[in-house]
Design a protein around this motif. Structure first.
Motif, PDB file in Angstrom:
ATOM      1  N   ASN A 146       0.804  -1.226   0.000  1.00 20.94           N
ATOM      2  CA  ASN A 146       0.000   0.000   0.000  1.00 20.94           C
ATOM      3  C   ASN A 146       0.835   1.274   0.000  1.00 20.94           C
ATOM      4  OD1 ASN A 146       1.012  -0.411   2.604  1.00 20.94           O
ATOM      5  ND2 ASN A 146      -0.714   0.636   3.583  1.00 20.94           N
ATOM      6  N   LEU A 147       2.063   1.215  -0.477  1.00 26.07           N
ATOM      7  CA  LEU A 147       2.891   2.413  -0.509  1.00 26.07           C
ATOM      8  C   LEU A 147       2.235   3.444  -1.426  1.00 26.07           C
ATOM      9  CD1 LEU A 147       5.579   3.706   0.414  1.00 26.07           C
ATOM     10  CD2 LEU A 147       6.601   2.805  -1.678  1.00 26.07           C
ATOM     11  N   ASP A 148       1.911   4.629  -0.868  1.00 26.88           N
ATOM     12  CA  ASP A 148       1.214   5.642  -1.666  1.00 26.88           C
ATOM     13  C   ASP A 148       2.173   6.716  -2.179  1.00 26.88           C
ATOM     14  OD1 ASP A 148       1.770   7.127   0.576  1.00 26.88           O
ATOM     15  OD2 ASP A 148      -0.305   7.349   1.232  1.00 26.88           O
ATOM     16  N   TYR A 149       3.432   6.352  -2.349  1.00 25.91           N
ATOM     17  CA  TYR A 149       4.449   7.270  -2.836  1.00 25.91           C
ATOM     18  C   TYR A 149       5.223   6.586  -3.958  1.00 25.91           C
ATOM     19  CZ  TYR A 149       8.611  10.284  -2.831  1.00 25.91           C
ATOM     20  OH  TYR A 149       9.627  11.132  -3.192  1.00 25.91           O
ATOM     21  N   SER A 150       5.305   7.220  -5.112  1.00 24.99           N
ATOM     22  CA  SER A 150       6.104   6.708  -6.221  1.00 24.99           C
ATOM     23  C   SER A 150       7.534   7.207  -6.062  1.00 24.99           C
ATOM     24  CB  SER A 150       5.524   7.158  -7.564  1.00 24.99           C
ATOM     25  OG  SER A 150       4.244   6.595  -7.768  1.00 24.99           O
ATOM     26  N   ILE A 151       8.484   6.305  -6.015  1.00 23.79           N
ATOM     27  CA  ILE A 151       9.867   6.624  -5.667  1.00 23.79           C
ATOM     28  C   ILE A 151      10.599   7.206  -6.880  1.00 23.79           C
ATOM     29  CG2 ILE A 151      12.037   5.667  -4.814  1.00 23.79           C
ATOM     30  CD1 ILE A 151      10.133   3.332  -3.719  1.00 23.79           C
ATOM     31  N   PRO A 152      11.097   8.437  -6.796  1.00 26.31           N
ATOM     32  CA  PRO A 152      11.832   9.020  -7.934  1.00 26.31           C
ATOM     33  C   PRO A 152      13.196   8.353  -8.122  1.00 26.31           C
ATOM     34  CG  PRO A 152      11.035  10.723  -6.415  1.00 26.31           C
ATOM     35  CD  PRO A 152      10.924   9.412  -5.706  1.00 26.31           C
ATOM     36  N   LEU A 153      13.511   8.017  -9.354  1.00 27.56           N
ATOM     37  CA  LEU A 153      14.801   7.436  -9.717  1.00 27.56           C
ATOM     38  C   LEU A 153      15.497   8.397 -10.671  1.00 27.56           C
ATOM     39  CD1 LEU A 153      13.669   3.763 -10.562  1.00 27.56           C
ATOM     40  CD2 LEU A 153      14.277   4.718  -8.316  1.00 27.56           C
ATOM     41  N   CYS A 154      16.641   8.905 -10.258  1.00 27.25           N
ATOM     42  CA  CYS A 154      17.381   9.858 -11.083  1.00 27.25           C
ATOM     43  C   CYS A 154      18.359   9.105 -11.978  1.00 27.25           C
ATOM     44  CB  CYS A 154      18.136  10.856 -10.203  1.00 27.25           C
ATOM     45  SG  CYS A 154      19.016  12.125 -11.137  1.00 27.25           S
ATOM     46  N   ILE A 155      18.193   9.241 -13.292  1.00 26.11           N
ATOM     47  CA  ILE A 155      19.059   8.559 -14.248  1.00 26.11           C
ATOM     48  C   ILE A 155      20.423   9.242 -14.284  1.00 26.11           C
ATOM     49  CG2 ILE A 155      19.424   8.031 -16.687  1.00 26.11           C
ATOM     50  CD1 ILE A 155      16.447   7.665 -16.988  1.00 26.11           C
ATOM     51  N   GLU A 156      21.469   8.448 -13.988  1.00 31.46           N
ATOM     52  CA  GLU A 156      22.833   8.958 -13.982  1.00 31.46           C
ATOM     53  C   GLU A 156      23.642   8.482 -15.189  1.00 31.46           C
ATOM     54  OE1 GLU A 156      23.686  11.032 -11.679  1.00 31.46           O
ATOM     55  OE2 GLU A 156      22.318  10.675  -9.996  1.00 31.46           O
ATOM     56  N   TYR A 157      23.214   7.346 -15.782  1.00 31.68           N
ATOM     57  CA  TYR A 157      23.973   6.781 -16.902  1.00 31.68           C
ATOM     58  C   TYR A 157      23.075   5.801 -17.650  1.00 31.68           C
ATOM     59  CZ  TYR A 157      27.598   4.216 -19.483  1.00 31.68           C
ATOM     60  OH  TYR A 157      28.351   3.637 -20.471  1.00 31.68           O
ATOM     61  N   ILE A 158      23.197   5.775 -18.977  1.00 33.32           N
ATOM     62  CA  ILE A 158      22.484   4.835 -19.835  1.00 33.32           C
ATOM     63  C   ILE A 158      23.513   3.993 -20.580  1.00 33.32           C
ATOM     64  CG2 ILE A 158      20.938   4.574 -21.819  1.00 33.32           C
ATOM     65  CD1 ILE A 158      19.496   5.733 -19.466  1.00 33.32           C
ATOM     66  N   GLY A 159      23.304   2.671 -20.611  1.00 35.14           N
ATOM     67  CA  GLY A 159      24.250   1.801 -21.298  1.00 35.14           C
ATOM     68  C   GLY A 159      23.546   0.672 -22.028  1.00 35.14           C
ATOM     69  N   MET A 160      24.323  -0.079 -22.804  1.00 37.36           N
ATOM     70  CA  MET A 160      23.777  -1.191 -23.567  1.00 37.36           C
ATOM     71  C   MET A 160      24.851  -2.250 -23.769  1.00 37.36           C
ATOM     72  SD  MET A 160      24.014  -0.175 -27.597  1.00 37.36           S
ATOM     73  CE  MET A 160      24.478  -1.867 -27.988  1.00 37.36           C
ATOM     74  N   ALA A 161      24.417  -3.453 -24.116  1.00 39.11           N
ATOM     75  CA  ALA A 161      25.324  -4.531 -24.510  1.00 39.11           C
ATOM     76  C   ALA A 161      24.541  -5.462 -25.419  1.00 39.11           C
ATOM     77  CB  ALA A 161      25.854  -5.279 -23.296  1.00 39.11           C
ATOM     78  N   ALA A 162      24.926  -5.550 -26.682  1.00 35.30           N
ATOM     79  CA  ALA A 162      24.221  -6.434 -27.614  1.00 35.30           C
ATOM     80  C   ALA A 162      25.163  -7.076 -28.635  1.00 35.30           C
ATOM     81  CB  ALA A 162      23.126  -5.664 -28.348  1.00 35.30           C
ATOM     82  N   LYS A 163      26.374  -6.561 -28.751  1.00 39.32           N
ATOM     83  CA  LYS A 163      27.302  -7.081 -29.754  1.00 39.32           C
ATOM     84  C   LYS A 163      27.654  -8.531 -29.465  1.00 39.32           C
ATOM     85  CE  LYS A 163      31.591  -5.862 -32.141  1.00 39.32           C
ATOM     86  NZ  LYS A 163      32.741  -4.917 -32.191  1.00 39.32           N
ATOM     87  N   ASN A 164      27.614  -9.355 -30.503  1.00 39.61           N
ATOM     88  CA  ASN A 164      27.957 -10.782 -30.402  1.00 39.61           C
ATOM     89  C   ASN A 164      27.124 -11.503 -29.336  1.00 39.61           C
ATOM     90  OD1 ASN A 164      30.014 -10.486 -32.372  1.00 39.61           O
ATOM     91  ND2 ASN A 164      31.445  -9.770 -30.802  1.00 39.61           N
ATOM     92  N   GLY A 165      25.875 -11.051 -29.184  1.00 40.05           N
ATOM     93  CA  GLY A 165      24.972 -11.732 -28.257  1.00 40.05           C
ATOM     94  C   GLY A 165      25.172 -11.384 -26.800  1.00 40.05           C
ATOM     95  N   ARG A 166      26.054 -10.424 -26.508  1.00 35.75           N
ATOM     96  CA  ARG A 166      26.283 -10.059 -25.105  1.00 35.75           C
ATOM     97  C   ARG A 166      25.042  -9.406 -24.507  1.00 35.75           C
ATOM     98  NH1 ARG A 166      31.135  -8.977 -22.705  1.00 35.75           N
ATOM     99  NH2 ARG A 166      30.560  -6.839 -22.215  1.00 35.75           N
ATOM    100  N   THR A 167      24.893  -9.561 -23.211  1.00 36.49           N
ATOM    101  CA  THR A 167      23.770  -8.979 -22.496  1.00 36.49           C
ATOM    102  C   THR A 167      24.268  -7.934 -21.508  1.00 36.49           C
ATOM    103  OG1 THR A 167      23.838 -10.618 -20.711  1.00 36.49           O
ATOM    104  CG2 THR A 167      22.484 -11.150 -22.651  1.00 36.49           C
ATOM    105  N   ALA A 168      23.319  -7.189 -20.948  1.00 42.49           N
ATOM    106  CA  ALA A 168      23.664  -6.211 -19.919  1.00 42.49           C
ATOM    107  C   ALA A 168      24.301  -6.904 -18.714  1.00 42.49           C
ATOM    108  CB  ALA A 168      22.413  -5.445 -19.493  1.00 42.49           C
ATOM    109  N   GLN A 169      23.825  -8.118 -18.397  1.00 45.52           N
ATOM    110  CA  GLN A 169      24.405  -8.866 -17.282  1.00 45.52           C
ATOM    111  C   GLN A 169      25.887  -9.147 -17.521  1.00 45.52           C
ATOM    112  OE1 GLN A 169      21.376  -9.332 -18.754  1.00 45.52           O
ATOM    113  NE2 GLN A 169      20.369 -11.074 -17.784  1.00 45.52           N
ATOM    114  N   ASP A 170      26.233  -9.519 -18.776  1.00 48.71           N
ATOM    115  CA  ASP A 170      27.637  -9.759 -19.108  1.00 48.71           C
ATOM    116  C   ASP A 170      28.461  -8.495 -18.884  1.00 48.71           C
ATOM    117  OD1 ASP A 170      27.009 -12.362 -19.978  1.00 48.71           O
ATOM    118  OD2 ASP A 170      26.599 -11.672 -22.019  1.00 48.71           O
ATOM    119  N   ARG A 171      27.936  -7.374 -19.370  1.00 46.01           N
ATOM    120  CA  ARG A 171      28.661  -6.102 -19.261  1.00 46.01           C
ATOM    121  C   ARG A 171      28.817  -5.682 -17.799  1.00 46.01           C
ATOM    122  NH1 ARG A 171      31.331  -2.696 -18.250  1.00 46.01           N
ATOM    123  NH2 ARG A 171      31.429  -0.524 -18.937  1.00 46.01           N
TER     124      ARG A 171
END
Length: 289
Positions: A146-171
């Motif tokens: 019942n939390l009636d507060y939406s928690i703000p998340l401040c984006i500090e960095y955006i990244g990706m991993a897809a080359k040769n099938g790599r995933t974000a977990q790998d990176r």
């Protein structure tokens, strides 16, 4: 001409200190992974952790517990006064009802991992050993009723991993210098804040002229252009007006517009210092020159 519509897909949250366990996560919907971190503490990761190729590093409030407020409601639930801060640093609190990750409960109390009461300790009527769970962003968003507060998340960095099938977990599992920079900054300022990783599974496009890796890079570039999380992101801040291999490919396939729908994790709102509007969903529209 062709508009490209890109969807981030639902978001999953992982605490920054669990970065080394991402490659051990479950691979089926609804599956549960349990990792024994110490004698009285286990790490739980829920859901399908395959196919994450985009991610955001975010900062947000920590949580602490009024130790005298914790009350058992049933063998599967309890409530407690949760204390946290908004993005302006003002202290907020609420009596929150929680589901328990383990049952049957015979008791629950607040305990410490650091200087504050920031975790729950559970005891069980079946004689199982007590277990401790940090009351972190993952726990609050996953188990609160019942939390009636939406928690703000401040984006500090955006990244990706897809080359040769790599995933974000790998990176991320190889260590991440940007994440270490964020954690060091939070520690130096001794703020009541923490860092988390938001993982995304972008969908593929049915187009022979663009690879999945390029689709993920287009999503990454569009999000960076929108939120401009400087100084950790330096590439793609001027996308698509910068001349790169990616912009050449977009022009080659005739993409004149890009539309992105970015979802925030449940009970949270995404924003950045450049884009202060806190929203559950961000709709990004970009014209390709």
């Amino acid at each position: 001409m062709l508009p490209l519509l890109l969807l981030s897909g639902p978001a999953s949250i992982v605490q920054a200190n669990n970065i080394g366990s991402l490659d051990l996560g479950p691979t089926k919907d609804g599956e549960l992974y349990v990792h024994q971190e110490s004698e009285d503490h286990r790490l739980f990761i829920h859901g399908n952790f395959e196919g994450f190729h985009a991610y955001a590093l975010v900062t947000h409030t920590k949580f602490k517990i009024n130790k005298d407020s914790v009350k058992l409601l049933s063998e599967s639930s309890f409530n407690a006064e949760l204390i946290f801060e908004n993005d302006s640093g003002e202290e907020l609190s609420q009596i929150v009802e929680f589901n328990s990750p383990l049952v049957p409960l015979s008791g629950v109390s607040a305990c410490k991992y650091g200087r504050d009461f920031d975790s729950f300790e559970f005891s069980f009527s079946n004689g199982a050993a007590n277990q401790k769970f940090p009351c972190d962003l993952v726990y609050v968003t996953h188990y609160s009723r019942n939390l009636d507060y939406s928690i703000p998340l401040c984006i500090e960095y955006i990244g990706m991993a897809a080359k040769n099938g790599r995933t974000a977990q790998d990176r991320l599992g190889e260590g991440h210098d940007k994440l270490q920079t964020i954690l060091a900054k939070l520690n130096a300022r001794d703020q009541f804040k923490s860092a988390s990783i938001i993982l995304y599974k972008p969908g593929e496009l049915e187009s022979e002229g663009i690879t999945f890796e390029q689709v993920v890079e287009t999503l990454e570039a569009s999000i960076i252009q929108h939120f401009k999380p400087k100084p950790l992101n330096v590439e793609h801040l001027n996308f698509p007006n910068n001349k790169t291999k990616l912009t050449s490919i977009l022009k080659k396939i005739g993409a004149n517009e890009i539309g992105v729908k970015l979802e925030s994790p449940e009970n949270t709102l995404l924003y950045s210092k450049h884009k202060p509007d806190k929203l559950e969903e961000h709709f990004i529209h970009i014209k390709v020159p």
